[in-house]
Design a protein around this motif. Structure first.
Motif, PDB file in Angstrom:
ATOM      1  N   GLU A 399       0.833  -1.206   0.000  1.00 55.43           N
ATOM      2  CA  GLU A 399       0.000   0.000   0.000  1.00 55.43           C
ATOM      3  C   GLU A 399       0.864   1.250   0.000  1.00 55.43           C
ATOM      4  OE1 GLU A 399      -3.553   2.122   2.646  1.00 55.43           O
ATOM      5  OE2 GLU A 399      -2.427   0.431   3.474  1.00 55.43           O
ATOM      6  N   MET A 400       1.908   1.251   0.823  1.00 59.72           N
ATOM      7  CA  MET A 400       2.794   2.416   0.864  1.00 59.72           C
ATOM      8  C   MET A 400       3.547   2.570  -0.453  1.00 59.72           C
ATOM      9  SD  MET A 400       5.773   3.408   3.599  1.00 59.72           S
ATOM     10  CE  MET A 400       6.702   4.948   3.412  1.00 59.72           C
ATOM     11  N   SER A 401       3.994   1.461  -1.017  1.00 53.71           N
ATOM     12  CA  SER A 401       4.722   1.515  -2.279  1.00 53.71           C
ATOM     13  C   SER A 401       3.850   2.082  -3.392  1.00 53.71           C
ATOM     14  CB  SER A 401       5.212   0.118  -2.659  1.00 53.71           C
ATOM     15  OG  SER A 401       5.915   0.132  -3.878  1.00 53.71           O
ATOM     16  N   GLU A 402       2.582   1.693  -3.421  1.00 49.62           N
ATOM     17  CA  GLU A 402       1.653   2.183  -4.440  1.00 49.62           C
ATOM     18  C   GLU A 402       1.496   3.701  -4.347  1.00 49.62           C
ATOM     19  OE1 GLU A 402      -3.047   1.538  -5.679  1.00 49.62           O
ATOM     20  OE2 GLU A 402      -2.310   0.887  -3.718  1.00 49.62           O
ATOM     21  N   GLN A 403       1.314   4.207  -3.139  1.00 54.06           N
ATOM     22  CA  GLN A 403       1.158   5.649  -2.965  1.00 54.06           C
ATOM     23  C   GLN A 403       2.468   6.388  -3.198  1.00 54.06           C
ATOM     24  OE1 GLN A 403      -1.858   7.108  -2.694  1.00 54.06           O
ATOM     25  NE2 GLN A 403      -2.496   4.977  -3.027  1.00 54.06           N
ATOM     26  N   LEU A 404       3.571   5.774  -2.790  1.00 46.20           N
ATOM     27  CA  LEU A 404       4.880   6.407  -3.000  1.00 46.20           C
ATOM     28  C   LEU A 404       5.182   6.530  -4.490  1.00 46.20           C
ATOM     29  CD1 LEU A 404       7.231   7.538  -1.355  1.00 46.20           C
ATOM     30  CD2 LEU A 404       8.267   5.270  -1.380  1.00 46.20           C
ATOM     31  N   ALA A 555      -9.175  14.701   4.133  1.00 48.32           N
ATOM     32  CA  ALA A 555      -8.886  13.449   4.838  1.00 48.32           C
ATOM     33  C   ALA A 555      -8.531  12.339   3.860  1.00 48.32           C
ATOM     34  CB  ALA A 555     -10.089  13.043   5.691  1.00 48.32           C
ATOM     35  N   VAL A 556      -9.200  12.304   2.699  1.00 48.53           N
ATOM     36  CA  VAL A 556      -8.872  11.297   1.680  1.00 48.53           C
ATOM     37  C   VAL A 556      -7.463  11.533   1.146  1.00 48.53           C
ATOM     38  CG1 VAL A 556      -9.503  10.348  -0.566  1.00 48.53           C
ATOM     39  CG2 VAL A 556     -11.289  10.998   1.048  1.00 48.53           C
ATOM     40  N   TYR A 557      -7.110  12.786   0.924  1.00 42.98           N
ATOM     41  CA  TYR A 557      -5.767  13.131   0.446  1.00 42.98           C
ATOM     42  C   TYR A 557      -4.713  12.676   1.453  1.00 42.98           C
ATOM     43  CZ  TYR A 557      -2.185  16.163  -1.745  1.00 42.98           C
ATOM     44  OH  TYR A 557      -1.058  16.667  -2.362  1.00 42.98           O
ATOM     45  N   ASP A 558      -5.005  12.784   2.736  1.00 50.50           N
ATOM     46  CA  ASP A 558      -4.085  12.291   3.757  1.00 50.50           C
ATOM     47  C   ASP A 558      -3.870  10.783   3.633  1.00 50.50           C
ATOM     48  OD1 ASP A 558      -3.311  14.577   5.067  1.00 50.50           O
ATOM     49  OD2 ASP A 558      -4.886  14.483   6.579  1.00 50.50           O
ATOM     50  N   GLU A 559      -4.943  10.062   3.334  1.00 48.23           N
ATOM     51  CA  GLU A 559      -4.862   8.607   3.243  1.00 48.23           C
ATOM     52  C   GLU A 559      -4.239   8.149   1.928  1.00 48.23           C
ATOM     53  OE1 GLU A 559      -6.080   6.153   5.665  1.00 48.23           O
ATOM     54  OE2 GLU A 559      -5.712   7.996   6.780  1.00 48.23           O
ATOM     55  N   LEU A 560      -4.487   8.884   0.854  1.00 42.54           N
ATOM     56  CA  LEU A 560      -4.021   8.484  -0.480  1.00 42.54           C
ATOM     57  C   LEU A 560      -3.251   9.632  -1.129  1.00 42.54           C
ATOM     58  CD1 LEU A 560      -7.321   6.799  -1.725  1.00 42.54           C
ATOM     59  CD2 LEU A 560      -5.366   5.677  -0.655  1.00 42.54           C
ATOM     60  N   PRO A 561      -2.062   9.943  -0.613  1.00 45.80           N
ATOM     61  CA  PRO A 561      -1.316  11.102  -1.135  1.00 45.80           C
ATOM     62  C   PRO A 561      -0.795  10.930  -2.545  1.00 45.80           C
ATOM     63  CG  PRO A 561       0.012   9.861   0.439  1.00 45.80           C
ATOM     64  CD  PRO A 561      -1.367   9.279   0.496  1.00 45.80           C
ATOM     65  N   GLY A 562      -0.803   9.712  -3.066  1.00 46.22           N
ATOM     66  CA  GLY A 562      -0.308   9.493  -4.418  1.00 46.22           C
ATOM     67  C   GLY A 562      -1.388   9.437  -5.479  1.00 46.22           C
ATOM     68  N   GLU A 563      -2.653   9.674  -5.100  1.00 48.13           N
ATOM     69  CA  GLU A 563      -3.763   9.563  -6.045  1.00 48.13           C
ATOM     70  C   GLU A 563      -4.159  10.929  -6.613  1.00 48.13           C
ATOM     71  OE1 GLU A 563      -5.225   6.964  -7.275  1.00 48.13           O
ATOM     72  OE2 GLU A 563      -4.229   5.450  -6.042  1.00 48.13           O
ATOM     73  N   PRO A 564      -4.041  11.139  -7.924  1.00 52.38           N
ATOM     74  CA  PRO A 564      -4.485  12.410  -8.521  1.00 52.38           C
ATOM     75  C   PRO A 564      -5.962  12.690  -8.276  1.00 52.38           C
ATOM     76  CG  PRO A 564      -3.121  11.176 -10.068  1.00 52.38           C
ATOM     77  CD  PRO A 564      -3.406  10.263  -8.918  1.00 52.38           C
ATOM     78  N   ALA A 565      -6.788  11.648  -8.199  1.00 50.15           N
ATOM     79  CA  ALA A 565      -8.222  11.856  -7.991  1.00 50.15           C
ATOM     80  C   ALA A 565      -8.490  12.546  -6.664  1.00 50.15           C
ATOM     81  CB  ALA A 565      -8.961  10.519  -8.053  1.00 50.15           C
ATOM     82  N   ALA A 566      -7.721  12.197  -5.629  1.00 55.01           N
ATOM     83  CA  ALA A 566      -7.900  12.834  -4.321  1.00 55.01           C
ATOM     84  C   ALA A 566      -7.538  14.310  -4.392  1.00 55.01           C
ATOM     85  CB  ALA A 566      -7.054  12.117  -3.274  1.00 55.01           C
ATOM     86  N   ARG A 567      -6.470  14.632  -5.116  1.00 58.59           N
ATOM     87  CA  ARG A 567      -6.069  16.034  -5.258  1.00 58.59           C
ATOM     88  C   ARG A 567      -7.091  16.811  -6.088  1.00 58.59           C
ATOM     89  NH1 ARG A 567      -1.171  13.271  -5.965  1.00 58.59           N
ATOM     90  NH2 ARG A 567      -1.040  13.608  -8.213  1.00 58.59           N
ATOM     91  N   LEU A 568      -7.647  16.160  -7.118  1.00 57.45           N
ATOM     92  CA  LEU A 568      -8.636  16.826  -7.961  1.00 57.45           C
ATOM     93  C   LEU A 568      -9.884  17.187  -7.154  1.00 57.45           C
ATOM     94  CD1 LEU A 568      -9.628  17.647 -10.829  1.00 57.45           C
ATOM     95  CD2 LEU A 568     -10.563  15.326 -11.023  1.00 57.45           C
ATOM     96  N   ALA A 569     -10.374  16.241  -6.360  1.00 55.51           N
ATOM     97  CA  ALA A 569     -11.579  16.496  -5.567  1.00 55.51           C
ATOM     98  C   ALA A 569     -11.350  17.617  -4.563  1.00 55.51           C
ATOM     99  CB  ALA A 569     -11.996  15.216  -4.844  1.00 55.51           C
TER     100      ALA A 569
END
Length: 751
Positions: A399-404, A555-569
């Protein structure tokens, strides 16, 4: 064929070496090659020309991957670190610095100098009476287990001295097999001996390309006491540790390693930790010292602290500043290993003063570290990895590797501006682009951003295919929210995914109370599921409450810092709350990584245009690829952006000419082209008839949509455009109004 060495139970493998003792088969011995047919050892052994100096045979029957290293994940190029000649790696004068001498019994300082006299390297602790020794037990030329010839000491660590040796059973006149012997600092230390015995039981079974290979566990009499001392035999990795690389950089005046390289190191080494975790093992003492960069590969070394996850007896080894705070009371875990990785990345990437003291259990404030202030996603990743609550950290190395890896894509794209998109395992693509009103041509164009339209367009979490209700959702063919609620309420299957789908349908229905009830039910079962916050954000947007949505998406961005969708929202929620500066920063990062998120492009253009940055708005709209279904809409928005005028940035002839060229290139239907032509010609006529003297006069021959850039030429053009729209009008009142406009704008003529 069985090994001919007396007492050896091994057999010769296809390569001609014993899989137990490693000895080479005698000439003419018959062995079985991989295909199963019989061949002689001489025939199956590689020729001298195919063996490189310093290559080694493992002496094990297991095969190991031997692929080119994947450092950089295909995103960046990391310089190779050449292999070091083993003979030059030994210490000329092996000593333990006084500052690192501590009693293994009570952790008190021992062996320290006084009154100008150096401290003792052997003796007894004055506090607890425990014996200590910081002298290497093996010397150059010693032969361990009648097999390993010692060349000297390589280094020392928390569990013991490390020696370089040559394996006589495998080495020959053509090549040498170099190995490392790891012993104990204090042979009388019961905890250390127990750790060594534990290693002998299970570490030899570890076989991963990014983990140092443990070959054997041997014993050798202590030259001082005669007691038999255990030594671990592992492969020699002749590169540089990440700590050594950091020290070398500092000697050159550079305090840290480049961030893309640091992240790439984390992406490369996390699968090795995941391999251990999948086998119920905890590494415990991860730090930059224990990772070697050799050529194009990383190796995790020093397995002395590795223990089983259910081991409540063995001593726990760790390093202050890296070790998770709960280890002292709750013991090591997968989450504590994740913590050590986060701390290591922090130490390598920014000047982390006081990481083992002032900040031993926390990160500095974001504003205190320029890198963290600039790289928001990286900061959030470190913050989650090193959270004080183990349950709030990444729950697996994968999980960490995916977000990293997602953060690496963002960081590298920000450096060179080249998009590096990838399919998300967490989110669907955008359902539609939102905020595209500036590119629409019609009677009811909504140019501002509406929260409800954002809620209907944002990506959705991917359905977990292992969920019991995944099959039910796959067969759900209706899209009407009311019908979805009816069918899913009637189905006997109740699962997390079914509940989330019901929540989504109720949000679309406008049933806020029902959606909240479903999310509360899910939160009671698993309060750490990030999807709960995602749907809370969607519900808040649908209810026109962007402030609440911003909190949820943050809060989602905190959990998934590597996801563009979280930043977009989060960017959209920020824009809806009237914070364009923060929104622009996130829109920029999303767009640079992935041009598939078209909403980010329109968001950037919208914000830049409002800030009177017309050139910036046009630049991002021009980046929408012509293969995209939104390319024409982006170009329409660009035409309108060219006509956008403010006090500080009035429209000039060049803007009109560029807008004309864009419109002429566009493939639009007749009605939309006519409407847009009217907008352009009206803007041009308004500019040329303005009372103030234009800052830039048109040149002779300049034309807008084929009409001269003069008042007379533009009036004729506008008259034609109005009449074209009148022919397309759907009712007589509109047609008459357009004809009246055409007659009004038409210049005076004799006929």
């Amino acid at each position: 064929m069985r090994c001919v060495r007396s007492g050896c139970p091994g057999s010769y493998g296809a390569e001609g070496y014993c899989d137990e003792c490693g000895r080479r088969a005698p000439a003419g011995a018959v062995v079985a090659p991989p295909g199963g047919s019989v061949a002689t050892a001489a025939a199956t052994m590689p020729s001298v020309a195919t063996i490189s100096a310093g290559s080694a045979r493992t002496g094990s029957g297991r095969s190991r991957p031997s692929a080119r290293g994947g450092l950089g994940a295909g995103l960046i190029d990391i310089p190779r670190v050449p292999l070091r000649d083993p003979a030059t790696a030994v210490m000329s004068d092996p000593k333990v610095a006084e500052s690192r001498r501590f009693c293994t019994g009570c952790d008190a300082e021992v062996g320290r100098g006084r009154d100008g006299r150096p401290g003792r390297v052997e003796g007894y602790c004055p506090h607890c009476g425990h014996p200590f020794s910081f002298v290497p037990r093996l010397r150059a030329g010693d032969l361990v287990n009648d097999r390993y010839e010692v060349l000297g000491a390589l280094a020392y660590g928390g569990l013991g001295w490390i020696y370089l040796a040559r394996d006589r059973n495998v080495s020959d006149s053509v090549s040498d097999r170099w190995v490392v012997l790891k012993g104990l600092i204090n042979t009388g230390d019961a905890d250390a001996m127990a750790a060594a015995v534990t290693e002998r039981r299970f570490l030899v079974e570890i076989d991963h390309p990014n983990i140092v290979k443990i070959h054997d566990f041997v014993q050798h009499p202590d030259p001082k006491t005669g007691e038999r001392v255990g030594y671990i035999v592992m492969e020699y990795v002749g590169g540089q540790s990440l700590r050594d690389m950091l020290v070398a950089r500092r000697a050159e005046g550079v305090r840290v390693l480049p961030l893309p390289e640091v992240i790439a190191y984390g992406v490369e080494i996390l699968p090795a930790l995941g391999y251990l975790h999948d086998r119920g093992l905890i590494f415990c003492d991860f730090k930059p010292d224990n990772v070697i960069h050799a050529e194009e590969q990383l190796k995790l070394i020093d397995l002395g602290g590795v223990r089983r996850a259910d081991d409540d007896v063995s001593a726990i080894y760790g390093t202050p500043g890296y070790q998770a705070p709960e280890v002292a009371t709750a013991g090591p875990s997968v989450a504590s290993d994740i913590y050590t990785v986060g701390r290591s990345l922090a130490v390598l990437s920014f000047e982390f003063r006081g990481f083992a003291s002032t900040y031993a259990d926390r990160l500095p404030e974001q504003a205190q570290v320029p890198l963290l202030a600039q790289e928001e996603s990286y900061f959030r990743l470190l913050r989650r990895a090193t959270h004080r609550e183990p349950a709030r950290r990444f729950q697996s190395a994968a999980e960490m590797s995916e977000q990293l890896l997602g953060v690496l894509r963002e960081v590298v794209s920000a450096v060179d501006g080249v998009p590096r998109p990838t399919l998300s395992r967490r989110f669907t693509p955008e359902r539609r682009a939102f905020g595209t009103g500036a590119g629409e041509v019609g009677d009811a164009v909504v140019a501002d951003l509406r929260p409800a339209s954002v809620a209907a367009a944002l990506p959705l979490p991917q359905v977990d295919v292992l969920d019991p209700g995944a099959g039910v959702l796959a067969t759900l063919s209706v899209t009407d929210p009311g019908e979805v609620v009816r069918q899913l309420t009637a189905t006997p299957t109740r699962s997390v995914e079914v509940t989330f789908r019901l929540v989504r349908a109720r949000i679309e229905q406008g049933d806020q109370a029902g959606a909240r009830a479903g999310l509360d039910e899910l939160a009671a079962a698993d309060p750490y599921d990030w999807r709960i916050d995602w749907y809370r954000g969607l519900a808040a947007l649908a209810a026109n409450n962007p402030g609440e949505a911003r909190i949820a998406f943050d809060a989602v961005y905190d959990e998934l810092p590597g996801e563009p969708a979280a930043r977009l929202a989060l960017a959209a929620a920020m824009e809806c709350t009237g914070d364009p500066t923060a929104a622009e920063r996130l829109y920029t990062r999303v767009w640079r990584v992935d041009h598939g998120y078209l909403s980010a492009a329109f968001g950037l253009a919208r914000i830049r245009l409002a800030a009177e940055d017309r050139a910036g708005a046009l630049a991002v709209l021009d980046q929408v690829p012509d293969s995209s279904s939104m390319h024409a809409i982006a170009q329409v928005a660009a035409v309108r952006a060219s006509l956008h005028t403010t006090t500080r940035q009035p429209v000039e002839p060049d803007d009109l000419l560029h807008a004309s060229v864009r419109l002429e290139r566009l493939s639009l239907d007749v009605e939309r082209r006519a409407r847009l032509a009217v907008e352009l010609l009206e803007a041009a006529l308004g500019w040329i008839t303005a009372a103030q003297v234009p800052r830039q006069r048109p040149s002779a021959g300049d034309r807008v949509l084929g009409h001269e850039l003069t008042e007379r030429g533009l009036r004729f053009g506008l008259e034609q455009a109005y009449r074209a729209m009148a022919q397309l009008a759907r009712d007589s009142d509109t047609r008459i109004a357009l004809v009246d406009r055409a007659n009004t704008v038409r210049p005076r003529t004799l006929i």
